[in-house]
Motif scaffolding. Sequence first.
Motif, short mmCIF file in Angstrom:
data_model
loop_
_atom_site.label_atom_id
_atom_site.label_comp_id
_atom_site.label_asym_id
_atom_site.label_seq_id
_atom_site.Cartn_x
_atom_site.Cartn_y
_atom_site.Cartn_z
N ILE A 1 43.65 37.89 38.29
CA ILE A 1 44.57 38.75 37.54
C ILE A 1 45.07 39.83 38.48
O ILE A 1 44.27 40.52 39.12
N LYS B 1 49.26 40.28 33.65
CA LYS B 1 48.56 40.39 32.36
C LYS B 1 49.54 40.59 31.19
O LYS B 1 49.71 39.69 30.38
N THR C 1 43.92 45.63 40.02
CA THR C 1 44.67 46.55 39.16
C THR C 1 45.30 47.63 40.01
O THR C 1 45.00 47.76 41.20
N THR D 1 47.60 43.01 38.06
CA THR D 1 48.34 43.75 37.04
C THR D 1 48.63 45.18 37.48
O THR D 1 47.88 45.76 38.27
N LEU E 1 40.18 41.51 28.94
CA LEU E 1 39.63 40.20 29.33
C LEU E 1 38.34 39.91 28.59
O LEU E 1 38.09 38.77 28.16
N THR F 1 42.16 46.66 31.59
CA THR F 1 42.20 45.24 31.95
C THR F 1 40.86 44.56 31.67
O THR F 1 40.82 43.48 31.07
#
Length: 233
Positions: free
Chosen positions: A127, A9, A154, A129, A140, A136
């Motif tokens: 994603i 990200k 995440t 990250t 988005l 996050t």
Amino acid sequence: MIKGILFDKDGTLIEFNSLWINLTKKIVHDIIKQYNIDEKNTIPMLEVLGIQANDTLVSNSLIASETLYDSAQALAPFINESTETLYKLLDEMYYVGTCQHPDAIKPIGDVKKLFQELHNKNIRVGIVTADQYNVTAFTLQYLGLMPYVDFIATADTYPKKPSPEALHAFCNKFNLQQSDVIHIGDTKVDMLFGQNTKQPVGVLSGTSDLATLQQYSTTVLPTIHDIVHHFRL
């Protein structure tokens, strides 16, 4: 054939410095004030996170490539607080700070258009990250990317990169082989994670330079927007 793409990200989809440097400086200042500790700790606290006195970022530092828990662990000794307590406080502070200043979330080029294009070509987008899920998801949603994102991993939902567990979950969800997937990111950790995929792809839009990324990947591009041409997607 590439059937799935996992994106980092910060520094990959959005500009790193515009959000994280000023927000981190504010948070460190607020922590110092809240815990009533000497302000002389400001510079060493920022430096241990990776922000130098001139506001430049150290490549592959804590805030550039590690998790919020790692940051809490590094800061806890300065204020004589447990890592777990500070982690929860930082989680709230970063989320609130991001929501209060969404203008600091600056996409690197037209990310929405790219994601729409990948979606239309039936390429699964994920994603992965080191950031938290709350920040996050907000990012988005703010950028209008959520409809085109099939998977989110995440640091508070999966083991942090370079652990391949997020990749395995992505592949299992969409019946993909690891060789069907590439990972795109801007740090050493991203490249190490990407070595579990078809190949890691470095981008120069973030916190690492060409020489650093080339140590771990044979493919380094200016930004994510070069992948369509490079891989003939």
